[in-house]
Design a protein around this motif. Structure first.
Motif, PDB file in Angstrom:
ATOM      1  N   LEU A  85       0.806  -1.224   0.000  1.00 23.37           N
ATOM      2  CA  LEU A  85       0.000   0.000   0.000  1.00 23.37           C
ATOM      3  C   LEU A  85       0.837   1.270   0.000  1.00 23.37           C
ATOM      4  CD1 LEU A  85      -2.902  -0.765   2.501  1.00 23.37           C
ATOM      5  CD2 LEU A  85      -3.111  -0.254   0.064  1.00 23.37           C
ATOM      6  N   VAL A  86       1.995   1.212   0.658  1.00 16.76           N
ATOM      7  CA  VAL A  86       2.833   2.413   0.749  1.00 16.76           C
ATOM      8  C   VAL A  86       4.016   2.379  -0.216  1.00 16.76           C
ATOM      9  CG1 VAL A  86       2.174   2.898   3.128  1.00 16.76           C
ATOM     10  CG2 VAL A  86       4.196   1.502   2.688  1.00 16.76           C
ATOM     11  N   GLY A  87       4.037   1.391  -1.102  1.00 19.03           N
ATOM     12  CA  GLY A  87       5.081   1.338  -2.123  1.00 19.03           C
ATOM     13  C   GLY A  87       6.399   0.755  -1.646  1.00 19.03           C
ATOM     14  N   LEU A  88       6.381  -0.062  -0.598  1.00 14.34           N
ATOM     15  CA  LEU A  88       7.612  -0.671  -0.083  1.00 14.34           C
ATOM     16  C   LEU A  88       7.635  -2.184  -0.259  1.00 14.34           C
ATOM     17  CD1 LEU A  88       8.284   1.201   3.294  1.00 14.34           C
ATOM     18  CD2 LEU A  88       9.474   1.478   1.132  1.00 14.34           C
ATOM     19  N   GLU A  89       6.858  -2.700  -1.198  1.00 13.35           N
ATOM     20  CA  GLU A  89       6.779  -4.144  -1.351  1.00 13.35           C
ATOM     21  C   GLU A  89       8.142  -4.783  -1.626  1.00 13.35           C
ATOM     22  OE1 GLU A  89       5.764  -2.172  -5.220  1.00 13.35           O
ATOM     23  OE2 GLU A  89       5.010  -1.989  -3.203  1.00 13.35           O
ATOM     24  N   SER A  90       9.035  -4.060  -2.279  1.00 15.18           N
ATOM     25  CA  SER A  90      10.357  -4.617  -2.586  1.00 15.18           C
ATOM     26  C   SER A  90      11.315  -4.514  -1.401  1.00 15.18           C
ATOM     27  CB  SER A  90      10.958  -3.903  -3.793  1.00 15.18           C
ATOM     28  OG  SER A  90      11.220  -2.548  -3.476  1.00 15.18           O
ATOM     29  N   LYS A  91      10.900  -3.877  -0.318  1.00 14.46           N
ATOM     30  CA  LYS A  91      11.782  -3.665   0.831  1.00 14.46           C
ATOM     31  C   LYS A  91      11.409  -4.544   2.025  1.00 14.46           C
ATOM     32  CE  LYS A  91      13.826  -0.037  -1.061  1.00 14.46           C
ATOM     33  NZ  LYS A  91      15.221   0.269  -1.135  1.00 14.46           N
ATOM     34  N   GLY A  92      10.606  -5.557   1.814  1.00 13.02           N
ATOM     35  CA  GLY A  92      10.113  -6.390   2.900  1.00 13.02           C
ATOM     36  C   GLY A  92      11.189  -7.082   3.716  1.00 13.02           C
ATOM     37  N   ASN A  93      12.337  -7.337   3.118  1.00 16.82           N
ATOM     38  CA  ASN A  93      13.416  -8.033   3.827  1.00 16.82           C
ATOM     39  C   ASN A  93      14.596  -7.125   4.154  1.00 16.82           C
ATOM     40  OD1 ASN A  93      12.125 -10.589   3.816  1.00 16.82           O
ATOM     41  ND2 ASN A  93      12.685 -10.835   1.666  1.00 16.82           N
ATOM     42  N   VAL A  94      14.395  -5.824   4.040  1.00 21.04           N
ATOM     43  CA  VAL A  94      15.458  -4.861   4.312  1.00 21.04           C
ATOM     44  C   VAL A  94      15.350  -4.380   5.760  1.00 21.04           C
ATOM     45  CG1 VAL A  94      16.414  -2.608   3.660  1.00 21.04           C
ATOM     46  CG2 VAL A  94      15.485  -4.111   1.906  1.00 21.04           C
TER      47      VAL A  94
END
Length: 75
Positions: free
Chosen positions: A11-20
């Motif tokens: 929803l906030v545009g961080l789907e690619s940062k889930g494991n960061v």
């Protein structure tokens, strides 16, 4: 729970940062993460004054727009 967390990140545009790790995120991304945490709780009302404090208008737009999903903008 994990599915709900990833949905909030999307929803906030961080789907690619889930494991960061949070310490590896930029300031705007940290604010988006805070917003995602709040959205994951499925609130009926969300006041995001702390999340938006100290950000420029374009940074606020970057956070608010992806999470809008047709909802009225809070300001």
């Amino acid at each position: 729970q994990e599915e709900k967390a990833y949905a909030a990140l999307r929803l906030v545009g961080l789907e690619s940062k889930g494991n960061v790790l949070p310490e590896k995120l930029a300031q705007v991304e940290l604010r988006k993460l805070e917003l995602a945490k709040a959205l994951a709780l499925d609130p009926s009302l969300l006041i995001a004054d702390e999340v938006m404090a100290g950000l420029s208008a374009s940074e606020v737009d970057e956070i608010v727009e992806p999470s809008g999903n047709g909802r009225e903008r809070p300001f």
